[in-house]
Motif scaffolding. Structure first.
Motif, PDB file in Angstrom:
ATOM      1  N   LEU A 126     -31.909 -40.209 -32.185  1.00  0.00           N
ATOM      2  CA  LEU A 126     -33.051 -39.354 -31.882  1.00  0.00           C
ATOM      3  C   LEU A 126     -32.667 -37.877 -31.898  1.00  0.00           C
ATOM      4  CD1 LEU A 126     -34.774 -41.416 -29.047  1.00  0.00           C
ATOM      5  CD2 LEU A 126     -35.576 -41.077 -31.376  1.00  0.00           C
ATOM      6  N   PHE A 127     -31.452 -37.570 -31.429  1.00  0.00           N
ATOM      7  CA  PHE A 127     -30.994 -36.180 -31.482  1.00  0.00           C
ATOM      8  C   PHE A 127     -30.921 -35.693 -32.927  1.00  0.00           C
ATOM      9  CE2 PHE A 127     -28.003 -32.709 -31.620  1.00  0.00           C
ATOM     10  CZ  PHE A 127     -28.291 -31.981 -30.466  1.00  0.00           C
ATOM     11  N   ALA A 128     -30.375 -36.529 -33.806  1.00  0.00           N
ATOM     12  CA  ALA A 128     -30.278 -36.158 -35.220  1.00  0.00           C
ATOM     13  C   ALA A 128     -31.660 -36.005 -35.837  1.00  0.00           C
ATOM     14  CB  ALA A 128     -29.475 -37.206 -35.983  1.00  0.00           C
ATOM     15  N   MET A 129     -32.615 -36.856 -35.439  1.00  0.00           N
ATOM     16  CA  MET A 129     -33.975 -36.746 -35.957  1.00  0.00           C
ATOM     17  C   MET A 129     -34.624 -35.435 -35.515  1.00  0.00           C
ATOM     18  SD  MET A 129     -35.325 -40.660 -35.390  1.00  0.00           S
ATOM     19  CE  MET A 129     -37.021 -40.184 -35.742  1.00  0.00           C
ATOM     20  N   GLY A 130     -34.424 -35.070 -34.255  1.00  0.00           N
ATOM     21  CA  GLY A 130     -34.986 -33.812 -33.762  1.00  0.00           C
ATOM     22  C   GLY A 130     -34.382 -32.606 -34.457  1.00  0.00           C
ATOM     23  N   ALA A 131     -33.063 -32.608 -34.628  1.00  0.00           N
ATOM     24  CA  ALA A 131     -32.407 -31.499 -35.314  1.00  0.00           C
ATOM     25  C   ALA A 131     -32.833 -31.421 -36.779  1.00  0.00           C
ATOM     26  CB  ALA A 131     -30.886 -31.650 -35.210  1.00  0.00           C
ATOM     27  N   SER A 172     -27.037 -17.771 -33.431  1.00  0.00           N
ATOM     28  CA  SER A 172     -27.364 -18.210 -32.074  1.00  0.00           C
ATOM     29  C   SER A 172     -28.780 -18.767 -32.021  1.00  0.00           C
ATOM     30  CB  SER A 172     -27.227 -17.044 -31.091  1.00  0.00           C
ATOM     31  OG  SER A 172     -25.884 -16.610 -31.000  1.00  0.00           O
ATOM     32  N   LEU A 173     -29.711 -18.135 -32.723  1.00  0.00           N
ATOM     33  CA  LEU A 173     -31.096 -18.600 -32.731  1.00  0.00           C
ATOM     34  C   LEU A 173     -31.222 -19.965 -33.384  1.00  0.00           C
ATOM     35  CD1 LEU A 173     -34.111 -18.171 -32.280  1.00  0.00           C
ATOM     36  CD2 LEU A 173     -34.188 -16.889 -34.435  1.00  0.00           C
ATOM     37  N   ILE A 174     -30.622 -20.139 -34.548  1.00  0.00           N
ATOM     38  CA  ILE A 174     -30.784 -21.410 -35.252  1.00  0.00           C
ATOM     39  C   ILE A 174     -30.052 -22.545 -34.528  1.00  0.00           C
ATOM     40  CG2 ILE A 174     -28.812 -21.122 -36.835  1.00  0.00           C
ATOM     41  CD1 ILE A 174     -30.552 -22.394 -39.009  1.00  0.00           C
ATOM     42  N   MET A 175     -28.900 -22.260 -33.922  1.00  0.00           N
ATOM     43  CA  MET A 175     -28.204 -23.302 -33.157  1.00  0.00           C
ATOM     44  C   MET A 175     -28.989 -23.683 -31.911  1.00  0.00           C
ATOM     45  SD  MET A 175     -24.111 -22.446 -33.529  1.00  0.00           S
ATOM     46  CE  MET A 175     -24.229 -20.778 -32.898  1.00  0.00           C
ATOM     47  N   THR A 176     -29.634 -22.705 -31.280  1.00  0.00           N
ATOM     48  CA  THR A 176     -30.459 -22.993 -30.115  1.00  0.00           C
ATOM     49  C   THR A 176     -31.656 -23.857 -30.494  1.00  0.00           C
ATOM     50  OG1 THR A 176     -29.811 -20.909 -29.073  1.00  0.00           O
ATOM     51  CG2 THR A 176     -31.799 -21.970 -28.242  1.00  0.00           C
ATOM     52  N   LEU A 177     -32.283 -23.554 -31.633  1.00  0.00           N
ATOM     53  CA  LEU A 177     -33.417 -24.355 -32.079  1.00  0.00           C
ATOM     54  C   LEU A 177     -33.007 -25.783 -32.407  1.00  0.00           C
ATOM     55  CD1 LEU A 177     -35.301 -21.803 -34.378  1.00  0.00           C
ATOM     56  CD2 LEU A 177     -36.077 -22.730 -32.189  1.00  0.00           C
ATOM     57  N   LEU A 178     -31.897 -25.950 -33.097  1.00  0.00           N
ATOM     58  CA  LEU A 178     -31.425 -27.295 -33.421  1.00  0.00           C
ATOM     59  C   LEU A 178     -31.112 -28.079 -32.148  1.00  0.00           C
ATOM     60  CD1 LEU A 178     -29.066 -26.543 -36.451  1.00  0.00           C
ATOM     61  CD2 LEU A 178     -31.373 -27.498 -36.508  1.00  0.00           C
ATOM     62  N   LEU A 179     -30.440 -27.424 -31.201  1.00  0.00           N
ATOM     63  CA  LEU A 179     -30.120 -28.086 -29.939  1.00  0.00           C
ATOM     64  C   LEU A 179     -31.390 -28.409 -29.148  1.00  0.00           C
ATOM     65  CD1 LEU A 179     -28.014 -29.023 -27.860  1.00  0.00           C
ATOM     66  CD2 LEU A 179     -27.974 -26.680 -26.976  1.00  0.00           C
ATOM     67  N   GLY A 180     -32.328 -27.455 -29.108  1.00  0.00           N
ATOM     68  CA  GLY A 180     -33.554 -27.664 -28.345  1.00  0.00           C
ATOM     69  C   GLY A 180     -34.379 -28.820 -28.871  1.00  0.00           C
ATOM     70  N   PHE A 181     -34.546 -28.901 -30.189  1.00  0.00           N
ATOM     71  CA  PHE A 181     -35.312 -30.010 -30.770  1.00  0.00           C
ATOM     72  C   PHE A 181     -34.583 -31.335 -30.575  1.00  0.00           C
ATOM     73  CE2 PHE A 181     -37.924 -26.808 -32.625  1.00  0.00           C
ATOM     74  CZ  PHE A 181     -39.103 -27.426 -32.983  1.00  0.00           C
ATOM     75  N   GLY A 182     -33.254 -31.318 -30.677  1.00  0.00           N
ATOM     76  CA  GLY A 182     -32.511 -32.555 -30.447  1.00  0.00           C
ATOM     77  C   GLY A 182     -32.663 -33.060 -29.024  1.00  0.00           C
ATOM     78  N   VAL A 183     -32.601 -32.142 -28.063  1.00  0.00           N
ATOM     79  CA  VAL A 183     -32.766 -32.530 -26.657  1.00  0.00           C
ATOM     80  C   VAL A 183     -34.201 -32.985 -26.392  1.00  0.00           C
ATOM     81  CG1 VAL A 183     -32.741 -31.674 -24.289  1.00  0.00           C
ATOM     82  CG2 VAL A 183     -30.884 -31.067 -25.847  1.00  0.00           C
ATOM     83  N   ALA A 184     -35.183 -32.304 -26.998  1.00  0.00           N
ATOM     84  CA  ALA A 184     -36.583 -32.678 -26.791  1.00  0.00           C
ATOM     85  C   ALA A 184     -36.857 -34.103 -27.274  1.00  0.00           C
ATOM     86  CB  ALA A 184     -37.497 -31.692 -27.515  1.00  0.00           C
ATOM     87  N   PHE A 185     -36.153 -34.524 -28.313  1.00  0.00           N
ATOM     88  CA  PHE A 185     -36.345 -35.879 -28.825  1.00  0.00           C
ATOM     89  C   PHE A 185     -35.691 -36.933 -27.939  1.00  0.00           C
ATOM     90  CE2 PHE A 185     -38.074 -36.451 -33.255  1.00  0.00           C
ATOM     91  CZ  PHE A 185     -38.775 -35.257 -33.262  1.00  0.00           C
TER      92      PHE A 185
END
Length: 225
Positions: A126-131, A172-185
């Motif tokens: 799910l983390f990979a899907m969110g990212a 920093s922005l793109i890594m935060t977005l990838l992490l945020g979507f992965g956690v949200a999933f």
């Protein structure tokens, strides 16, 4: 049945000092995995950078003079370090997750351990899907929207507005977005886990008991001295 459950807990029970030693060992394994992964990822830092900057490079494709900048002497170096560390944590996540599981599992019943197994596999998927959703869908759309505010020729004789993105801020922005979507999933995993552990039912029952007690207190007639 209760005796069997108590016996299961007794098997995983240990003194506080042994718990601290076990925690230390798990931390050593996790940090060692991150360290080894960091050394490997740093050798491919330019490729990781290229992967992260690709969505912006696609938008600027065919345009000359487009680049990212850094304004501090050490900024580029520490940006590569941060990118490598981020990639190392992602790469070492299976080892980190296994060490967390090995530390927590002895304190669980057998049926609880069996209930956790599907989530161990679902979490990285799910983390990979969110990212992936963020990288391939959300970020390209967002980048095109933000770049659309450029006015290279200026408006009404004003000065032009051109994007000169700093490399550390962009990454920093793109890594935060990838992490945020992965956690949200991870939300489905969290909710399903809460239901499996009956946390939702327990919270509802506790709330209903408090409401009943409050109503009973209000309806109780006052006693005169």
């Amino acid at each position: 049945m209760d005796d069997d459950r108590e016996a299961e807990l007794e098997e995983g029970r240990m003194p506080l000092l042994d718990h601290l030693k076990e925690l230390r060992n798990r931390l050593i394994w996790s940090l060692s995995a991150i360290g080894i992964a960091f050394v490997i990822c740093y050798q491919f830092k330019e490729h990781i950078y290229g992967f992260l900057v690709h969505p912006l490079a696609v938008i600027f494709e065919g345009q000359t003079g487009r680049h990212l900048i850094y304004t501090g002497l050490t900024e580029a170096f520490f940006t590569y370090v941060k990118v490598s560390l981020w990639a190392a944590i992602c790469l070492a996540f299976p080892v980190i997750a296994s060490q967390i599981w090995k530390f927590v599992a002895p304190g669980l019943y057998k049926n609880e351990r069996r209930a956790f197994y599907p989530y161990l596999f679902a979490t990285p998927v799910l983390f990979a899907m969110g990212a992936a959703l963020a990288y391939f869908v959300v970020i390209p759309v967002a980048w095109r929207f933000f770049v659309s505010f450029e006015t290279p020729t200026g408006i009404d004789g004003g000065l032009p507005i051109v994007l000169e993105a700093k490399v550390n801020e962009y990454l920093s922005l793109i890594m935060t977005l990838l992490l945020g979507f992965g956690v949200a999933f991870q939300l489905p995993v969290l909710l399903t886990l809460m239901v499996s552990c009956r946390m939702v039912e327990k919270a509802r029952a506790r709330r209903e008991a408090e409401e009943e007690a409050e109503l009973a207190g209000k309806g109780k007639p006052a006693t005169s001295a």
